[in-house]
Design an enzyme around this catalytic site. Structure first.
Site, PDB file in Angstrom:
ATOM      1  N   GLU A  48     -13.805   2.311   0.054  1.00 41.86           N
ATOM      2  CA  GLU A  48     -12.548   1.652   0.434  1.00 41.86           C
ATOM      3  C   GLU A  48     -12.878   0.290   1.034  1.00 41.86           C
ATOM      4  O   GLU A  48     -13.727   0.188   1.905  1.00 41.86           O
ATOM      5  CB  GLU A  48     -11.756   2.516   1.433  1.00 41.86           C
ATOM      6  CG  GLU A  48     -10.492   1.872   1.972  1.00 41.86           C
ATOM      7  CD  GLU A  48      -9.553   1.350   0.891  1.00 41.86           C
ATOM      8  OE1 GLU A  48      -9.101   2.136   0.055  1.00 41.86           O
ATOM      9  OE2 GLU A  48      -9.279   0.120   0.889  1.00 41.86           O
TER      10      GLU A  48
ATOM     11  N   GLY B 231      -5.957   5.019   2.751  1.00 39.55           N
ATOM     12  CA  GLY B 231      -4.607   5.466   2.380  1.00 39.55           C
ATOM     13  C   GLY B 231      -3.897   4.493   1.456  1.00 39.55           C
ATOM     14  O   GLY B 231      -2.886   4.833   0.851  1.00 39.55           O
ATOM     15  N   GLY B 232      -4.403   3.251   1.370  1.00 37.05           N
ATOM     16  CA  GLY B 232      -3.864   2.294   0.402  1.00 37.05           C
ATOM     17  C   GLY B 232      -2.451   1.819   0.682  1.00 37.05           C
ATOM     18  O   GLY B 232      -1.979   1.834   1.830  1.00 37.05           O
ATOM     19  N   THR B 233      -1.766   1.425  -0.374  1.00 37.88           N
ATOM     20  CA  THR B 233      -0.462   0.769  -0.263  1.00 37.88           C
ATOM     21  C   THR B 233       0.588   1.665   0.376  1.00 37.88           C
ATOM     22  O   THR B 233       1.283   1.256   1.315  1.00 37.88           O
ATOM     23  CB  THR B 233       0.029   0.364  -1.679  1.00 37.88           C
ATOM     24  OG1 THR B 233      -1.002  -0.357  -2.331  1.00 37.88           O
ATOM     25  CG2 THR B 233       1.289  -0.482  -1.614  1.00 37.88           C
ATOM     26  N   CYS B 234       0.739   2.875  -0.142  1.00 38.98           N
ATOM     27  CA  CYS B 234       1.832   3.741   0.310  1.00 38.98           C
ATOM     28  C   CYS B 234       1.774   3.943   1.824  1.00 38.98           C
ATOM     29  O   CYS B 234       2.762   3.784   2.532  1.00 38.98           O
ATOM     30  CB  CYS B 234       1.746   5.095  -0.404  1.00 38.98           C
ATOM     31  SG  CYS B 234       3.001   6.243   0.133  1.00 38.98           S
TER      32      CYS B 234
ATOM     33  N   HIS C  54      27.077  25.626  -0.583  1.00 40.89           N
ATOM     34  CA  HIS C  54      28.163  24.784  -0.077  1.00 40.89           C
ATOM     35  C   HIS C  54      27.991  24.564   1.416  1.00 40.89           C
ATOM     36  O   HIS C  54      27.629  25.498   2.128  1.00 40.89           O
ATOM     37  CB  HIS C  54      29.505  25.486  -0.325  1.00 40.89           C
ATOM     38  CG  HIS C  54      30.653  24.758   0.315  1.00 40.89           C
ATOM     39  ND1 HIS C  54      31.168  23.599  -0.209  1.00 40.89           N
ATOM     40  CD2 HIS C  54      31.348  25.015   1.456  1.00 40.89           C
ATOM     41  CE1 HIS C  54      32.156  23.186   0.571  1.00 40.89           C
ATOM     42  NE2 HIS C  54      32.279  24.025   1.586  1.00 40.89           N
TER      43      HIS C  54
END
Ligand SMILES: Cc1cc2nc3c(=O)[nH]c(=O)nc-3n(C[C@H](O)[C@H](O)[C@H](O)COP(=O)(O)OP(=O)(O)OC[C@H]3O[C@@H](n4cnc5c(N)ncnc54)[C@H](O)[C@@H]3O)c2cc1C
Length: 460
Positions: free
Chosen positions: A34, A39-42, A441
């Site tokens: 990395e 964890g990157g973009t998200c 419902h």
């Protein structure tokens, strides 16, 4: 001296870390690399922080509407942007550290930090280190595109990444791009108190959706006081920090929009330009996406590409599904492919849009005989009770095979309600199964069977 592994993974986005876990659990030695935030973009600049901010914006919106619900707030409702940012940062950080901790604690897995490049079909360099493996997985994601608009080099601009550092509501935020990223930021900052103008080159917002969904989204945003400039051609920029002018050639309105801040939200560019792909013979298409087959294998045996960088999806769930496809084929002797999945996504305006499968326009183009069901959210009990009746739901079915072709739920709970349609599609069940299902419902989902009882040929 190179270090030998069974597998090397480049990038810790939505596919890499879970793939590392599966491979190491299967007894393989794994190196994962990395170069920036785990964890990157998200996790850091995408889904998680933006949805945390959308939640703050929703709280402000509901507080302002308190009176509609019989709730009196003495004094004005103010948004403390420093607290909004702190909350968002804490949520992101929890995820980021969770990913890093999981990887660093994983048996048979070494974590490298730095920029990785392919040196050959089996070698990856990270700084001075050379790693070797028979299997290499590329999960390098993408970044905000910066379009070549005249003047772009002269004006300061924000992207989804730099937006994460803002702890103020800009007095006037000008956004170029009227799709997911632009609309989510636009609505949230309007609710935080900014004046917002969204500039879009196309004649309508979220172009890939049917016209009536786009118009409902447009009505929502203009109803909250967001200015829209559609059909904006020949956009150019001038000005300086705090006083930025977007020059637009639109059918209507002034030829210049002056704002204090500029956000570019015009799409993503894959991080494939400095990855050493040529050294390994891995091919990219004309937009920079790594070319893969249905099983996410590149042209080079032993090298796969997963997530946004392969151009087969642009979402966290598509990247995670890529991991499942690769792991299923490699470790579980399954035969899985991208073609098994059904298009699905959400747009996190409030209310959100949940989409599964084809739009009506796409279904028409496929040449099938279709039936369409629609229901405005004003006729959904749950929406009325919540005081959130904006939007509509819509379903498209094949009149002959009874297959559900697609659906959209733009309304409160739409991101969740869409899943009953999506799962019926995965089950390959005819629409009559969902039509006859008894739903709970009061929910938004309970009206989906009802909508399927009121199908009609499309109005051409
Ligand atoms: C503002 C915004 C909001 C979004 N909201 C949503 C949403 O609500 N829902 C949704 O499903 N999707 C959303 N997305 C899209 C989603 O974030 C991405 O589709 C997803 O993160 C892609 O993951 P990935 O696995 O492809 O890679 P990424 O998450 O992009 O991760 C790639 C990683 O690789 C690393 N890397 C890149 N090159 C190298 C290299 N050479 N060496 C070492 N490391 C490298 C990067 O640093 C990065 O950490 C959003 C995106 C944005 C921008």
């Amino acid at each position: 001296m190179s270090k030998q592994y069974d597998a090397i993974i480049i990038g810790t986005g939505q596919a890499g870390p879970t793939l590392a876990k599966r491979l190491s659990s299967a007894g393989m030695s794994v190196a994962i690399v990395e170069r920036h935030l785990f964890g990157g973009t998200c996790v850091n600049t995408g889904c998680i922080p933006t949805k945390a901010m959308v939640a703050s914006a929703y709280a402000a919106h509901v507080a302002r509407r308190g009176r509609d619900y019989g709730v009196i707030i003495d004094g004005s409702v103010r948004v403390d942007m420093k607290s909004v940012k702190a909350r968002k940062d804490a949520i992101s950080e929890r995820s980021r550290t969770g990913v890093e901790k999981m990887l660093r604690g994983m048996e048979r897995c070494d974590v490298y930090t730095g920029h990785a490049r392919l040196r050959s079909t089996r070698e990856v360099t990270v700084g001075d280190e050379v790693l070797t493996a028979e299997r290499i997985f590329l999960n390098v994601g993408g970044r905000a595109s910066v379009p070549k608009m005249p003047g772009i080099e002269q004006v300061p601009f924000l992207t989804n990444t730099s937006m994460m550092q803002l702890d103020i509501a800009p007095p006037h935020l000008v956004i170029i791009g009227g799709s997911y990223v632009g609309l989510e930021f636009g609505q949230m900052f309007r609710r935080f108190g900014s004046e917002v103008t969204i500039i879009e080159m196309a004649p309508r917002l979220v172009q890939r959706e049917d016209g009536e969904i786009s118009s409902a989204i447009q009505d929502l945003l203009t109803g909250e006081g967001i200015h829209l400039r559609l059909n904006a051609r020949c956009i150019s920029l001038s000005g300086r920090a705090g006083a930025i002018v977007a020059h637009v050639d639109c059918q209507d309105g002034s030829p210049a929009v002056e704002g204090t801040h500029l956000l570019l939200a015009v799409g993503r560019t894959p991080n494939t330009d400095d990855l050493g792909l040529d050294a390994a013979g891995v091919t990219r298409d004309e937009r920079g996406y790594i070319v893969v087959n249905d099983r996410l294998e590149t042209h080079v045996p032993g090298i796969w590409a997963l997530g946004d960088c392969n151009g087969k999806g642009a979402f966290t769930h598509t990247s995670y599904n890529d991991f499942e496809i690769v792991a299923g084929n490699l470790l579980d002797k399954e035969s899985r492919g991208v073609s098994d999945r059904i298009q699905a996504y959400a747009l996190y305006t409030d209310p959100p849009l949940g989409r599964a499968g084809m739009t009506e326009t796409e279904a028409q183009k496929s040449g099938r005989t279709i039936l369409v069901g629609k229901r405005p959210m004003t006729r959904v009990g749950r929406a009325i009770e919540k005081g959130e009746t904006t939007g509509l739901m819509k379903v498209v079915v094949d009149a002959t095979s009874k297959e559900i072709l697609g659906a959209a739920v733009f309304g409160t709970g739409g991101d969740e309600a869409i899943h009953c349609v999506l799962d019926t599609m995965y089950a390959k069940a005819p629409y009559t199964v969902l039509q006859r299902a008894m739903h709970i419902h009061p929910t938004v989902s309970e009206l989906i069977p009802t909508m399927l009882q009121e199908l009609a040929p499309p109005v051409s």
